[in-house]
Design an enzyme around this catalytic site. Structure first.
Site, short mmCIF file in Angstrom:
data_model
loop_
_atom_site.label_atom_id
_atom_site.label_comp_id
_atom_site.label_asym_id
_atom_site.label_seq_id
_atom_site.Cartn_x
_atom_site.Cartn_y
_atom_site.Cartn_z
N LYS A 177 41.54 46.88 40.11
CA LYS A 177 42.98 46.67 40.10
C LYS A 177 43.78 47.95 40.28
O LYS A 177 44.95 47.90 40.66
CB LYS A 177 43.41 45.96 38.81
CG LYS A 177 43.00 44.51 38.76
CD LYS A 177 43.81 43.75 37.73
CE LYS A 177 43.42 42.29 37.69
NZ LYS A 177 44.22 41.54 36.70
N LYS A 190 35.12 37.00 44.72
CA LYS A 190 35.35 35.90 43.79
C LYS A 190 36.69 35.21 44.07
O LYS A 190 37.62 35.83 44.58
CB LYS A 190 35.28 36.39 42.33
CG LYS A 190 36.47 37.16 41.85
CD LYS A 190 36.47 37.30 40.32
CE LYS A 190 37.70 38.10 39.89
NZ LYS A 190 37.87 38.26 38.48
N LYS A 231 43.22 34.40 41.58
CA LYS A 231 44.65 34.20 41.80
C LYS A 231 45.27 35.41 42.47
O LYS A 231 46.17 35.28 43.27
CB LYS A 231 45.39 34.05 40.46
CG LYS A 231 44.91 32.95 39.60
CD LYS A 231 45.82 32.79 38.39
CE LYS A 231 45.25 33.48 37.17
NZ LYS A 231 44.78 32.55 36.15
P1 AMP Z 1 41.77 34.77 34.35
O1 AMP Z 1 42.37 33.81 35.28
O2 AMP Z 1 41.43 36.06 35.02
O3 AMP Z 1 42.51 34.91 33.06
O4 AMP Z 1 40.35 34.17 33.99
C1 AMP Z 1 40.19 33.14 33.06
C2 AMP Z 1 38.75 32.75 32.92
O5 AMP Z 1 38.25 32.24 34.15
C3 AMP Z 1 37.82 33.92 32.56
O6 AMP Z 1 36.84 33.47 31.66
C4 AMP Z 1 37.20 34.30 33.86
O7 AMP Z 1 35.92 34.86 33.71
C5 AMP Z 1 37.10 32.95 34.55
N1 AMP Z 1 37.13 33.09 36.02
C6 AMP Z 1 38.16 33.57 36.77
N2 AMP Z 1 37.85 33.56 38.08
C7 AMP Z 1 36.57 33.07 38.16
C8 AMP Z 1 35.67 32.79 39.24
N3 AMP Z 1 36.02 32.99 40.51
N4 AMP Z 1 34.45 32.28 38.93
C9 AMP Z 1 34.08 32.03 37.65
N5 AMP Z 1 34.89 32.26 36.60
C10 AMP Z 1 36.11 32.77 36.83
#
Ligand code: AMP
Ligand code: TRP
Length: 334
Positions: free
Chosen positions: A113, A196, A199
């Site tokens: 980031k 991956k 968002k």
């Molecule tokens: P965040 O949206 O970054 O707050 O992520 C929320 C949860 O979703 C966390 O546990 C991340 O590890 C999981 N997560 C986010 N993106 C992915 C992805 N592409 N594949 C698997 N898990 C994800």
């Protein structure tokens, strides 16, 4: 009983990666553990790209609504908004004095980031994993259900907790471990299957949102990037697109990958992509129905979040008080 903690950043559009990587476990663990789930709005203000102050309150409410729609049960579990408890920010300060500059600089998410941003990167972004450690350790969590991308953050929380306990001579903190799903712990972008689904970096075409309508979901899977061959097999290096789709299908149908390969190999990518789309549409249908009901009463969601914050404070406040005493801060006289 086992204590579980996890958090998710506020976005109205939670995606398939969030769901398969983390939320499926959030819901499942409620049957066997004491669960605490949090919308982490303080984390959302650490990077300018994700911080839109005008929409953040609504996105926070939307994220809570989606969590309830996927099956977080506010009767059995605690669901709350991070900034509603001052304990998280306060505990972060104590941990700032225990965490090392070097270990934070190495965190892969910080490196990604902050890349190319030079000296303008915020201290908040650097400190992000310390706030995450406070989230987890304040609740004595044993297990943290997250996607694979969070592995280093959970290890850091463990290290901070261990160092704190060791240095200040009191077993204040429980040491947590990460829990990942068997398939789809890292869902890839449909257009760029080597990165991956995210968002902040994926294009809309590469990301499947839980609230996308069925037509849109079908279109996104039909145009998913694969390769020019026609065989369907699991090989992350040679066939990242097909392998990603196999993982998604496996997680959505609860079937083993070898079993799916036997069924679909030889049928062509068109049929295979159609089957993945259909499985995902069926999986999100009940979530979307429940979401529509819940979203019609935002006042009720706010009430549940207040109740969640009150219950969360009952756990977090005594932990923080113990940590402050252990580190040597004079308690105020009553
Ligand atoms: P965040 O949206 O970054 O707050 O992520 C929320 C949860 O979703 C966390 O546990 C991340 O590890 C999981 N997560 C986010 N993106 C992915 C992805 N592409 N594949 C698997 N898990 C994800
Ligand atoms: N950093 C996590 C993510 O991006 C979100 C998060 C914040 C979290 N605090 C947490 C996850 C505590 C688990 C436990 O996904």
């Amino acid at each position: 009983m086992t204590r579980v903690f996890s958090g998710i950043q506020p976005s109205g559009d939670l995606h398939l990666g969030n769901y398969l990587g983390a939320l499926v476990n959030w819901v499942g663990m409620q049957d066997r553990a004491d669960c605490v789930y949090c919308v982490v709005d303080l984390h959302a203000i650490t990077s300018p790209a994700e911080h839109d102050h005008a929409t953040l309150p609504q996105r926070t409410l939307d994220a809570a609504t989606v969590l309830l729609a996927v099956g977080v049960d506010p009767e059995r579990s605690i669901l709350f908004v991070q900034s509603h408890l001052h304990e998280h920010a306060e505990c972060t300060w104590l941990f700032n004095c225990v965490a090392g500059f070097g270990e934070l600089r190495k965190m892969p998410q910080f490196r990604e980031k902050s890349e190319g941003k030079g000296e303008s990167v915020s201290v908040g972004l650097f400190d992000y994993p310390v706030l995450q450690a406070a989230d987890i350790l304040l609740y004595h969590a044993d297990e943290v259900p997250v996607g694979e991308d969070q592995r280093h953050h959970i290890e850091l929380a463990r290290d901070i907790g261990q160092r704190f306990n060791h240095r200040f001579g009191d077993e204040v903190f429980t040491l947590p471990k990460a829990i990942h799903p068997p398939a789809a712990a890292r869902v890839r972008d449909l257009q760029e299957p080597t990165s991956k689904m995210s968002k902040s970096t994926s294009s809309d075409k590469g990301i499947v949102n839980l609230l996308d309508d069925p037509k849109r979901i079908e279109k996104k899977f039909k145009s998913a990037v694969t390769d020019s061959a026609t065989d369907i097999r699991y090989d992350r290096t040679e066939k990242p697109g097909v392998s990603n789709l196999l993982e998604i299908l496996s997680a959505a149908t609860d079937r083993d990958i070898p079993d799916l390969v036997t069924e679909y190999d030889g049928q062509g990518y068109g049929t295979f992509k159609g089957a993945v789309a259909e499985a995902v549409i069926e999986m999100v249908r009940p979530i979307q129905e429940r979401h529509a009901e819940l979203a019609s009463d935002p006042g009720e969601i706010e009430r549940l979040l207040k109740q969640g914050a009150d219950r969360a404070r009952e756990v977090a406040a005594p932990t923080l008080a113990r940590a402050k005493a252990a580190i040597g801060l004079l308690p105020p006289s009553r």
